[in-house]
Design an enzyme around this catalytic site. Sequence first.
Site, mmCIF file in Angstrom:
data_model
loop_
_atom_site.group_PDB
_atom_site.id
_atom_site.type_symbol
_atom_site.label_atom_id
_atom_site.label_comp_id
_atom_site.label_asym_id
_atom_site.label_seq_id
_atom_site.Cartn_x
_atom_site.Cartn_y
_atom_site.Cartn_z
ATOM 1 C CB CYS A 82 3.190 2.973 10.851
ATOM 2 S SG CYS A 82 2.507 1.701 9.824
ATOM 3 C CB THR A 122 10.240 -10.170 -12.260
ATOM 4 O OG1 THR A 122 11.354 -9.872 -13.113
ATOM 5 C CG2 THR A 122 9.644 -11.518 -12.647
ATOM 6 C CG ASN A 167 -4.469 3.900 9.846
ATOM 7 O OD1 ASN A 167 -4.811 4.959 9.301
ATOM 8 N ND2 ASN A 167 -3.337 3.785 10.507
ATOM 9 C CD GLN A 205 -6.503 -0.634 7.848
ATOM 10 O OE1 GLN A 205 -7.313 -1.569 7.954
ATOM 11 N NE2 GLN A 205 -5.267 -0.718 8.304
ATOM 12 C CB SER A 240 -2.189 -3.087 1.325
ATOM 13 O OG SER A 240 -1.167 -3.891 1.863
ATOM 14 N N GLY A 241 -2.502 -6.186 0.109
ATOM 15 C CA GLY A 241 -2.929 -7.566 0.306
ATOM 16 C C GLY A 241 -2.972 -8.024 1.752
ATOM 17 C CG HIS A 242 -0.164 -6.589 4.988
ATOM 18 N ND1 HIS A 242 -0.123 -6.262 6.320
ATOM 19 C CD2 HIS A 242 0.161 -5.453 4.339
ATOM 20 C CE1 HIS A 242 0.219 -4.998 6.470
ATOM 21 N NE2 HIS A 242 0.395 -4.483 5.280
ATOM 22 N N GLY A 244 0.819 -1.209 0.000
ATOM 23 C CA GLY A 244 0.000 0.000 0.000
ATOM 24 C C GLY A 244 0.850 1.255 0.000
ATOM 25 C CB THR A 245 4.016 2.079 1.748
ATOM 26 O OG1 THR A 245 3.473 1.781 3.035
ATOM 27 C CG2 THR A 245 4.971 3.249 1.850
HETATM 28 N N1 PLP Z 1 -2.635 3.168 4.375
HETATM 29 C C1 PLP Z 1 -3.295 2.744 5.458
HETATM 30 C C2 PLP Z 1 -4.583 3.405 5.824
HETATM 31 C C3 PLP Z 1 -2.788 1.703 6.243
HETATM 32 O O1 PLP Z 1 -3.452 1.295 7.326
HETATM 33 C C4 PLP Z 1 -1.561 1.107 5.856
HETATM 34 C C5 PLP Z 1 -0.962 0.041 6.674
HETATM 35 O O2 PLP Z 1 -1.222 -0.080 7.859
HETATM 36 C C6 PLP Z 1 -0.919 1.576 4.701
HETATM 37 C C7 PLP Z 1 -1.476 2.603 3.986
HETATM 38 C C8 PLP Z 1 0.371 0.970 4.235
HETATM 39 O O3 PLP Z 1 0.136 -0.287 3.658
HETATM 40 P P1 PLP Z 1 1.346 -1.347 3.528
HETATM 41 O O4 PLP Z 1 1.574 -1.879 4.913
HETATM 42 O O5 PLP Z 1 0.840 -2.382 2.587
HETATM 43 O O6 PLP Z 1 2.502 -0.604 3.002
#
Ligand code: PLP
Length: 379
Positions: A324, A239, A151, A181, A201-203, A71-72
């Site tokens: 984070c 890749t 989040n 989220q 984001s997948g996780h 996601g970042t």
């Molecule tokens: N944006 C939000 C709202 C998130 O909660 C997060 C991760 O906690 C991210 C972005 C970043 O995603 P990633 O961990 O896949 O880089």
Amino acid sequence: MDKLIYFDYAATTPVRREAADALLDALGRFGNPSSRYEYARQAAQRVKEDREAIAGAFGCAPAELYFTSCGTESDNWALRRGAELNRRRGKHIVTTAIEHAAVLETCKDLERQGYEVTYLKPDRAGRVAAGQLAAALRPDTALVSMMLVNNETGAVLPVADCVKAVKAYDPAILFHCDGVQGFLKTPEPLGKLGADLVAVSGHKIGAPKGIGALYVKKGVRLRPLLTGGGQEDGLRSGTEATAQIAAFAAAARACAADPGRLERTAAIKEYTLSQLREAVPKLEVISAGDAPHICAVTLPGYKSEVVVRVLGDRGVCVSSGSACHRGRPSHVFAAMGLPKPWLDGALRLSFSPDSTREEADALASALKDAAGSLFTTLS
Ligand code: PLP
């Protein structure tokens, strides 16, 4: 530690069985989708089908979805290249004060490069109104970035209304949404928001860490952030992460095949909050969360890092805010104007559809013990 009691699904989710199976299968079929022989062509075909599955869950055309590493990366790509794409309009960006660091730190970097950023303040419930955004738009606004689900509080921001307000002001302003989220956590598919760019984001949905995607609406001529071999239609070189992509698609398919998951998640959150209120009368609810999987509570005057550690020693996992932040007070709760004792004691709880009442009871009992054994700064 007997059993992990996990209430931190907004930080990350366990890898779903379906995703792990798909990952292993794809690891065994290791062809590079860009190679020119049949074995590789099969890998390319699987990536195509996986992209279709995720696009189906998102509500967009497969060609509008580009895989990234997380996601970042998706947020960075959208903000940096989105701002650049509209540079001729000006160097003004509008976002909110409650975005994830992936957006806020990128905005700070863009400020260092000469952009001016307006940070919209949330109200006491952690929400931002479309009218606030409309009032912040200027003739030199190039880009707007607004998250769908916060989040830390679970507040849902009115992104669809904000997109309408922005496009009514000027259709040329790009709208990016951090949907990390929100993907598969809200009733409406994200493709319906109307945004130009959306990060996922997948996780957060049961896939492993290390896979994300950026939705780029058809017609938006975003330049790549990463240059190289020209994968992903020339827009994201590197890749293809075939195994993570397979797992991401399997997780998305599994979520989509379980339409009751949002109601189950909301129900277990409600049950947990009621048990916590009963067990720990000092507990205050900061935000019950509009999204089903996140809420924020506080033990005013306690130190949330200490509470998190004490709970962690008993195998109970909660967060003192976004994972984070690494111990710093949450910028989200601060922007909401919470008094210091509330800020100090703030905890985020986040849920899965499979969270159980037994786990909720164990959390309530562990928090009661922690509140009984720890000192507060309040007399
Ligand atoms: N944006 C939000 C709202 C998130 O909660 C997060 C991760 O906690 C991210 C972005 C970043 O995603 P990633 O961990 O896949 O880089």
